[in-house]
Write an enzyme that holds these catalytic residues in place. Structure first.
Site, mmCIF file in Angstrom:
data_model
loop_
_atom_site.group_PDB
_atom_site.id
_atom_site.type_symbol
_atom_site.label_atom_id
_atom_site.label_comp_id
_atom_site.label_asym_id
_atom_site.label_seq_id
_atom_site.Cartn_x
_atom_site.Cartn_y
_atom_site.Cartn_z
ATOM 1 N N ILE A 624 111.279 6.791 -30.119
ATOM 2 C CA ILE A 624 112.161 6.036 -29.231
ATOM 3 C C ILE A 624 111.612 6.146 -27.806
ATOM 4 O O ILE A 624 111.468 7.234 -27.266
ATOM 5 C CB ILE A 624 113.612 6.579 -29.324
ATOM 6 C CG1 ILE A 624 114.147 6.403 -30.761
ATOM 7 C CG2 ILE A 624 114.521 5.891 -28.321
ATOM 8 C CD1 ILE A 624 114.121 4.980 -31.304
ATOM 9 N N LEU A 625 111.287 5.001 -27.223
ATOM 10 C CA LEU A 625 110.650 5.004 -25.904
ATOM 11 C C LEU A 625 111.622 5.338 -24.787
ATOM 12 O O LEU A 625 111.256 5.926 -23.779
ATOM 13 C CB LEU A 625 110.033 3.625 -25.619
ATOM 14 C CG LEU A 625 108.768 3.269 -26.394
ATOM 15 C CD1 LEU A 625 108.386 1.821 -26.127
ATOM 16 C CD2 LEU A 625 107.630 4.204 -26.022
ATOM 17 N N GLU A 700 116.697 -5.812 -33.375
ATOM 18 C CA GLU A 700 117.553 -6.426 -34.389
ATOM 19 C C GLU A 700 118.073 -5.418 -35.409
ATOM 20 O O GLU A 700 118.766 -5.786 -36.355
ATOM 21 C CB GLU A 700 116.775 -7.535 -35.112
ATOM 22 C CG GLU A 700 116.459 -8.697 -34.205
ATOM 23 C CD GLU A 700 115.323 -9.555 -34.733
ATOM 24 O OE1 GLU A 700 115.528 -10.765 -34.874
ATOM 25 O OE2 GLU A 700 114.235 -9.037 -34.998
HETATM 26 MO MO1 MOS Z 1 114.499 -13.065 -33.053
HETATM 27 S S1 MOS Z 1 116.008 -13.998 -34.097
HETATM 28 O O1 MOS Z 1 113.083 -13.292 -33.952
HETATM 29 O O2 MOS Z 1 114.495 -13.650 -31.507
#
Ligand code: MOS
Length: 739
Positions: A624-625, A700
């Site tokens: 984790i940066l 994501e």
């Molecule tokens: Mo993402 S939905 O690849 O910006």
């Protein structure tokens, strides 16, 4: 450099200056909250701009029979009205161009309408109000024809494999499923999702000779530049695209849209800057959205909960002449063990605006189905849902038959269950009542694929010891400016205040931009490589063996010597170039980030209303940066997941092919009041197969599985299983009454 082998121990691991991982505040934070970070529509440069306003088609399919712009042209302040009568020839949208965001996007090219909301005119005036007023005088007459707007499994087609492999088979699914002791066969549906970024798509464009300068809001300036060039039929070098600050992307700004093309064209004709923003309502149709999906999941297991057969068939839509599909079954290829497997993707070609990537395309909606089906299977087996997942942990990727680079799903499940107090969960659903509320707990596994793309970076050190990195990366609000600052500060041993990160300009070295959660790894690795080059050059000029050189406090030291970086750079400065490309580590290893999410909800037995009470995500995503930014990313994802489960619902008018709830009053996303206690934790991890920084994407990750955890909690609270998202009270209540 290219990732063809595991990354050896390096300066990032060493973290001598302590910059990596620390919860540094956003370097652009003060600029943003004090209004000194201009977003595209706010950029003030050059002559005073004229204002564009888009007139959208009010039919979904057909043609423009008549379009009279006389009244608009004569309205006060109007400078120009563009329509299919006046647009010059443009490039054609072609699925033969592999990179779909680089395809030309012709706007108002002819009299045909292929989707609701397509621009039919651009009115440009001295003021925004004049443009909007004159736009209301453009009243086209249409000849509509019937379109197809509904998913239809019977006529669905196998998509091209441009985005992802549509089908996979391992073993013999049908036989394996038929032979299983316990069989589950369920179908889940997810609705249209709209990106709902805070900042609308907006453009300011002007021409400098035969070169157009475009400030707009896009995740990928390189692709945008190519699209503009292909559409206007000019060379890419004739386009400079700038996107310095972006108020949210979520996939809806992967490509650029009509605001960019039409502003550029109008500016060319007027010889002055033109700016155009999409209205919130227009964003629903003029851009992309996530398709609704219908997902059939079949799980076959032995009585002790070992999966024998896993089948996932996903139907989504693709705009009639497009090739995107929602890869909702993709994660099912890699999440659980099992000898007999089958995944399918099919598309209905519909007369709707293009469907494209939205917040974890694939997993976000795929896990809403798969992880609830797993919960259903656990229920059938009378087994704890965490235990069911533990029993199906694969040793190798079950389809690719390669090892995982890192995989801590089991650790996330155990740690999450412990922290959440999962042992207090009642084994039976519908048993915990507090007054008129039924209370339940649910969980889900989380997985999101990990990518590394190609990127380049220029890095220069000047005689004042100021380090400047330039790359055509973007910061879509995720914190790219900050983590790149940390990487450069760490590598060169300079204070962050002496590091300047310049992004969002297509004149800078090409990167892949922000998308697919690959931004930090990709841009960060290009910068890392540039830093390595610079370290070598500095060590060399200080007469220090680069392998022994240490960079700290603005100095390089080693071999008993020490020198100030600023002095080494001198008046002429030092400039280097770095680059990264993904090698074969992505085919030799299965790369995903993982997590486990837990939710507690209360359901009002009178109204059917669902309230989230608390939620926990435990994630493992490589190094984790920046603790603060990474946590903020996954929390944001979890919030979207709550919205996926309970709120978000693009309602299509099936007669006319448009989104009836096309504003944020009617299209609901989770807001503060929907999110009480929410927490996210990262497990320690370093993935040396992923990239030299040994990080994985987190952008994501949080959304993946979050909605399923909430939906499973609703089931656990009520004993009512709803397979049609979102779980609104009108769907919950009948089940409660029947129960
Ligand atoms: Mo993402 S939905 O690849 O910006």
């Amino acid at each position: 450099m290219e990732m063809t082998q595991a990354s050896p121990p390096n300066a990032i691991d060493e973290n001598r200056n302590g910059q990596i991982g620390r919860p540094m505040d956003r370097v652009d934070g003060v600029r943003k909250v004090t209004g000194r970070a201009p977003y595209a529509y706010e950029v003030r440069e050059g002559d005073a701009p004229a204002y564009g306003w888009i007139v959208e088609a009010s039919i979904a399919k057909g043609r423009i029979a008549q379009l009279d712009t006389t009244a608009a042209q004569q309205a006060p302040g109007v400078l120009l009205v563009l329509s299919h009568h006046t647009m010059p020839p443009q490039g054609a949208y072609s699925t033969e161009v592999q990179q779909r965001f680089e395809r030309a996007l012709p706007c108002m090219a002819d009299d045909r309408i292929v989707a609701y909301g397509e621009p039919v005119a651009l009115v440009v005036a001295q003021t925004l109000e004049q443009a909007r007023d004159a736009a209301s005088l453009v009243q086209p007459r249409y000849e509509p024809v019937e379109g197809a707007y509904a998913l239809d499994a019977a006529t669905a087609e196998k998509p091209s494999s441009n985005v992802d492999e549509p089908d996979t088979d391992v073993g013999d699914f049908d036989t394996g499923f038929a032979a299983s002791d316990v069989r589950l066969d369920v179908t889940y549906t997810t609705p249209f999702h709209i990106h709902a970024q805070m900042e609308p798509h907006a453009t300011l464009a002007w021409w400098e000779g035969d070169r157009v300068v475009i400030h707009c809001s896009t995740q990928m300036v390189e692709h945008a530049r190519a699209r503009v060039a292909a559409t206007l039929q000019i060379r890419p070098e004739q386009v400079r695209l700038v996107s310095r600050y972006i108020g949210g992307g979520f996939g809806g700004k992967l490509p650029v849209f009509a605001d960019v093309i039409l502003s550029a064209q109008a500016a060319r004709q007027l010889g002055r800057p033109v700016k155009t923003a999409l209205t919130r309502q227009q964003m629903f149709h003029v851009t992309t959205h996530r398709s609704r999906t219908v997902q059939r999941i079949r799980l076959g297991a032995s009585r002790d909960g070992v999966l024998q057969a896993i089948g996932h068939e996903a139907l989504s839509h693709s705009a009639r002449h497009d090739d995107f599909f929602e890869s909702a079954a993709a994660q099912t290829r890699t999440l659980y063990a099992g000898p007999h497997r089958m995944t399918r993707h099919r598309v209905s070609r519909l007369d709707l605006p293009r469907a494209d990537s939205c917040r974890a395309p694939g997993e976000a909606v795929g896990l809403l189905a798969l992880e609830c089906a797993m919960d259903e299977l656990a229920c059938t087996l009378r087994m704890d849902p965490v235990e069911l997942r533990l029993r199906n942990e694969p040793r190798l990727d079950p389809e690719k038959q390669v090892p995982y680079s890192t995989r801590q799903l089991v650790q996330c499940l155990r740690e999450g269950a412990r922290r959440f107090g999962w042992e207090r969960r009642h084994p039976q659903p519908g048993q915990v009542r507090e007054g008129r509320w039924l209370v339940g707990m649910g969980m889900s596994a989380t997985t999101r694929s990990n990518y590394l793309q190609k990127a380049r970076c220029d890095l220069a050190l000047d005689g004042q010891g100021v380090l400047t990195a330039r790359l055509a990366m973007t910061d879509i609000g995720t914190g790219t400016y900050t983590i790149l600052t940390q990487i450069a500060a760490e590598m060169l041993g300079l204070p962050p205040a002496q590091v300047r990160i310049e992004l969002g300009d297509s004149d800078f070295p090409a990167t892949s931009g922000s998308g697919g959660s690959f931004g930090a790894a990709t841009a960060g690795s290009a910068l890392y490589d540039a830093c390595e080059q610079l370290r070598a050059a500095l060590a060399h000029s200080a007469g220090i063996d680069p392998a022994r050189a240490a960079f700290a406090d603005g100095k390089v030291s080693g071999s008993g010597k020490s020198a100030h970086l600023a002095l080494l750079a001198g008046d002429a400065g030092l400039a280097v170039h770095g680059e990264i490309a993904s090698g074969d580590m992505t085919s030799k290893y299965s790369q995903q980030a993982y997590g486990a999410q837990f939710a507690e909800v209360a359901v009002d037995t009178d109204s059917g209303e669902v309230r989230l009470r608390r939620m926990l995500g435990v994630f493992a995503a490589g190094r984790i940066l920046n603790e603060k930014l990474a946590r903020s990313q996954v929390l944001g994802g979890m919030v979207w997941g709550v919205g996926n489960a309970l709120l978000e619902d693009g309602v299509l008018d099936a007669r006319h092919g448009y989104f009836a709830n096309h504003d944020l009053a009617e299209y609901h996303v989770a807001a503060h009041a929907d999110i009480p206690g929410i927490e996210a934790v990262f497990l320690p991890e370093v993935d040396d197969k992923a990239n030299p920084l040994k990080i994985k994407g987190v952008g994501e990750l949080g959304i993946c599985g979050a909605g399923a955890a909430v939906a499973n909690a609703v089931f656990h609270a009520t004993g009512v299983r709803i397979r049609d998202y979102p779980l609104t009270l009108d769907k919950v209540l009948p089940g409660l009454r029947a129960g």
